[in-house]
Every structure is written in C-alpha cells, then in structure tokens.
Scaffold this active site. Structure first.
Site, short mmCIF file in Angstrom:
data_model
loop_
_atom_site.label_atom_id
_atom_site.label_comp_id
_atom_site.label_asym_id
_atom_site.label_seq_id
_atom_site.Cartn_x
_atom_site.Cartn_y
_atom_site.Cartn_z
N ASP A 15 26.57 1.87 3.96
CA ASP A 15 26.65 1.04 2.75
C ASP A 15 27.88 1.34 1.91
OD1 ASP A 15 24.22 0.02 3.58
OD2 ASP A 15 23.08 1.48 2.42
N LYS A 18 31.63 -1.71 4.18
CA LYS A 18 32.34 -2.06 5.43
C LYS A 18 32.43 -3.58 5.62
CE LYS A 18 29.20 0.32 7.64
NZ LYS A 18 28.48 0.92 6.53
N GLY A 42 23.16 -3.59 7.23
CA GLY A 42 23.14 -4.70 6.28
C GLY A 42 24.51 -4.76 5.65
N HIS A 43 25.32 -5.74 6.04
CA HIS A 43 26.70 -5.83 5.57
C HIS A 43 26.86 -7.03 4.65
CE1 HIS A 43 28.17 -3.33 9.28
NE2 HIS A 43 27.30 -2.70 8.53
N GLN A 226 26.42 1.66 9.94
CA GLN A 226 25.99 2.96 9.40
C GLN A 226 27.23 3.76 8.95
OE1 GLN A 226 24.31 2.07 12.75
NE2 GLN A 226 23.18 0.90 11.27
#
Ligand code: GDP
Ligand code: IMO
Ligand code: MG
Length: 417
Positions: A15, A18, A42-43, A226
């Site tokens: 988080d 990225k 989750g991007h 990650q």
C-alpha cells in the site's frame, strides 16, 4: 520513459502507492505485467478525481493501446478476475482484447479460500491476518506440484479427474481437521470452467509476447504487488504473504530474464503502514499515529481494514534497497506529513531489556507550509526537502519521483525514469 524495462516494487508492507505510480508511468510503455501475488493486492488509481481500485488487472489498463499481462507467478481467481473485468467494462474501459493471461497461472479454487479462512480461525491470536483470498493455500498447491493451472481448463475430463483428487485431500482437511464445510465439485466447476469460453481469447504465452516487445525496443513496466517486507523469504516471516514480492521474482513470475531489467523503482510511503498482524517496530499508538491514519485515509483497499501507522522505517529500507538492487525511490504521500511539528526516521534498532526490538530515531523538524498537490520540486517547503535529502543520504540512491496527492497529476518528476 528513458529506460525500456522498469520495475515497480513496494518497499515496506504494501500500500505504498504502487498503483498510482504504475498508472502514471504507463503513459510511455507498451505493456504492464503483474508477476506475483493475486487479488490480495489493492491498487488505487485516481485520474481527474475518479477512483479505480484494481486487484488483479495491471494498473496500466486505463491507458488505451497498452497491453496488460498476468504472468505465471500470479495466482488467479477466475471469478474475481471477471468481477474486475465487468466493473471496468461498466466504467467504459475495454479490457478483454488488451489482457493476456499466462496458461501457467496457478488457479485459486474455492477450497483454497475455505482453507485460508479455516487456518486463520485455527491459529486464533497467532493468526497472520491474511486477506482471506486463498493466496497461501493456492501457492502451497503450486509448490506441492498438485495444483491446477489455467491450461487445465482446456481438457474437461482431465480437469474433473484432477479436481476429484484435490477435493478428496482438501475436503478431508476441511472437514476432519478444521471442522468446516466441504467444497463441492460443482462449486469448483462454477469457479473455473464455467468461464472457459470467455477466457480462451485471453489465454496465451506471456513470455513469448514480452520477448517480442523487448526485441522491438518497446517499454514494459513490471508491477509488484505487496511489499518487500511481506516477501515469503526476506520478509517478517511468518507474517508475510506466500509469494516473493521482491525484484528477483520477476524472472520466475513472467519469464523475463534479470539482465533485461533496466531500472528498479522502490515505492516508499513517507511514513510506514501495515495491514494485518506481525512486527512493526515504528508503529505509533498516539495522536501522531491517528493523524497519519486519518489524513492518509489508511484503510485497506482490499479488505477495508484500518492500516497500522508509524514513522518511516529507513533501517528496513536500507536492506530493501540491497535485496532489490533498487535504482531509485519514489516517495509517496509526502502531503500526509504536512503540518506536523517534528518528524522521526528510524535509523537503527535496539533490543530493550525484555528482548523487544525498539527503533532508534533521528528527529527532523516538520514544516508548516504545504506539499499537497505540488508538482515542482523547488516549491516544496525547505524542511520537506531536507527530509527527502536525509532519506536519500541514508539509502544511497536518488529519490527520482515524489507523490504529493492521490491524483495521477499530483506528482513531482525530478528525473525521468
Ligand atoms: P498500492 O497497493 O501500493 O497500489 O497502494 P494503495 O492503493 O493500496 O494505497 C495507497 C493509497 O494512497 C490510495 O488510496 C491512493 O489513492 C493514495 N495515494 C497514493 N499516493 C498518494 C499521495 O501522494 N498522497 C495521498 N494523500 N494519497 C496518495
Ligand atoms: P498491495 O499490492 C498490504 C498482507 C495481509 C496479511 C499478509 C498475508 O495492495 O500493496 P495474504 O492474503 O497475502 O496471505 O495475507 O499480507 N497483504 C497486504 N498488505 N497490501 C497488500 O497488497 C497486501 N497483500 C497482502 O494483510 O498481513
Ligand atoms: Mg494496496
């Protein structure tokens, strides 16, 4: 982009921002590749105020004409993939003729999700705090050499035969050991082969297409999921994810050899966060921790869980620079530090009398001016620049990008990547 093949890696526990940076850099590439992890990621991308959260689909998807690849290192949940495709299509984004899935992707099946959740329940207060998406058990089946791969959908009789064996084994554990409900063959077929016709045009040889792009001199971005401290080997084991999240995973995860990687960018949040359990030496439980959580909107993009917040751990970052051979850094969320009187950086660890690891801090003055939305380096407050200079000096690599807000446009490019 100045460099042809650019890698984006999170430097802490995920988080770091990225997705935003991959989306930004996609402007000048032909392809974006995911090479490890799964939909535990989750991007978040924000373009002109509009937010998109991606879990499996590479963060280049908002740029028309860019090819997106899911390499063999990614564990694939087919229903979740389609959920994401439908959402993007509803928002007017064309996905299917721009997405290529490796035939060798291991499949996440319903029994993996049931196992992930059962194992966590069984661990009680020793739990990892996983995303509950079946990531760990799917990788276990892969290295156990019994897992299903995307290509297994092409032979239905064989698929049923393999599933029969897998269900016997996993249901035995689920029912007899964990006291959980068994998973049915129908549920597995519905989560896999039911999508076959829609999947077929997207299945292919990722390595071959990436090789073609490279030979044609086209730029490619490798999007890590990650962060380095969640790496199965180098991270805070056992409080890690089940894949290698560091740059070394690229070659195994999509087939592009290490010599072809030209620039490895570490994405570092200006402070540090973590979701889930596990050690976090610089974690803050005070008002400053709350300031970071509130101002940074620190809630997980996948599970919605609150993220733990603390000062920037540069001591860990120095090892991360080494293990990834980082070329440069991008510091994100600098704006969240606006208005703090004083800022600390962890430069070392010390063991206290009880054997607990305590951070050793260097203190720097904060700034009262704002960095939020600033796009020109020289316009940053002096103390913000001094903070960045100190990080650079401690890490021995340049800070080439700075992010000052969630929007694609809220970025300072100091040097072209
Ligand atoms: P990722 O998993 O590394 O892609 O990061 P996430 O998307 O899970 O979390 C990063 C969060 O911070 C998202 O909500 C982003 O919109 C937001 N974000 C990214 N960069 C910045 C920034 O520079 N400033 C602020 N305030 N928010 C940012
Ligand atoms: P992105 O790509 C933050 C964490 C989970 C848990 C541990 C193991 O958005 O940065 P898993 O479900 O992978 O077995 O969970 O890893 N985790 C993440 N934390 N960002 C992520 O992805 C994460 N993916 C997994 O919270 O602690
Ligand atoms: Mg995330």
């Amino acid at each position: 982009m100045k460099h042809q093949n650019v890698v984006v890696i999170g430097t802490h526990w995920g988080d770091e921002g990225k997705g935003k940076i991959v989306d930004l850099l996609t402007d000048s590439v032909a392809g974006v590749v995911r090479f490890q992890g799964g939909h535990n990621a989750g991007h978040t991308l924000v373009v002109d105020g509009k937010k998109t959260v991606l879990h499996l689909i590479p963060s280049g998807i908002l740029h028309a004409d860019v090819r997106c690849f899911i390499g063999n290192g990614v564990v694939l949940s087919i229903p979740d993939l389609f959920k994401e495709i439908y959402e993007l299509e509803e928002a007017g984004v064309e996905v299917r003729n721009r997405l290529l899935l490796s035939l060798d992707c291991p499949l996440i099946m319903p029994y993996h999700i049931a196992l992930d959740q059962s194992v966590e329940r069984e661990r009680g207060n020793q739990k990892i705090g996983t995303t509950g998406r079946g990531i760990g058990p799917a990788y276990e089946d892969k290295v156990g050499r019994r897992g299903l791969r995307l290509r297994d959908l092409l032979d239905e009789a064989q698929l049923r035969f393999k599933l029969d064996g897998l269900l016997k084994q996993h249901n035995f554990m689920l029912e007899q050991y964990y006291g959980a409900e068994p998973v049915t063959l129908d549920a597995c077929m519905a989560a896999s082969i039911a999508f076959l016709e829609a999947l077929k045009p997207m299945m292919g040889d990722v390595l071959a297409e990436l090789s073609q792009l490279r030979r044609a001199g086209k730029g490619v971005l490798f999007e890590g999921a990650q962060g380095a401290l969640l790496d199965i080997d180098h991270g805070t084991y056992p409080f890690v994810t089940s894949s290698n999240t560091t740059a070394g995973a690229i070659s195994s995860g999509c087939g592009v050899g290490p010599r072809y990687l030209d620039y490895i960018l570490g994405i570092t949040k200006a402070y540090t966060t973590r979701v889930g359990e596990g050690p976090f030496p610089t974690e803050l439980h005070d008002q400053t921790g709350r300031h970071l959580a509130d101002k940074g909107h620190e809630f997980g993009a996948t599970t919605g869980r609150p993220r733990r917040c603390g000062w920037l751990d540069v001591c860990a970052l120095q090892r991360v620079v080494e293990m990834n051979s980082l070329t440069g850094l991008c510091i994100t969320k600098l704006d969240v530090l606006d208005g703090l009187d004083s800022i600390a950086i962890c430069v070392d660890y010390q063991e206290d009398n009880d054997g607990a690891i305590k951070p050793v801090y260097e203190h720097l003055p904060g700034w009262q001016g704002k960095t939020a939305s600033i796009k020109v380096y020289q316009e940053l407050p002096d103390n913000a620049r001094a903070y960045l200079d100190r990080i650079e000096a401690l890490c021995g690599i340049p800070i080439d990008l700075i992010s000052t807000g969630p929007d694609r446009s809220e970025t300072i490019v100091r040097r072209a990547i």
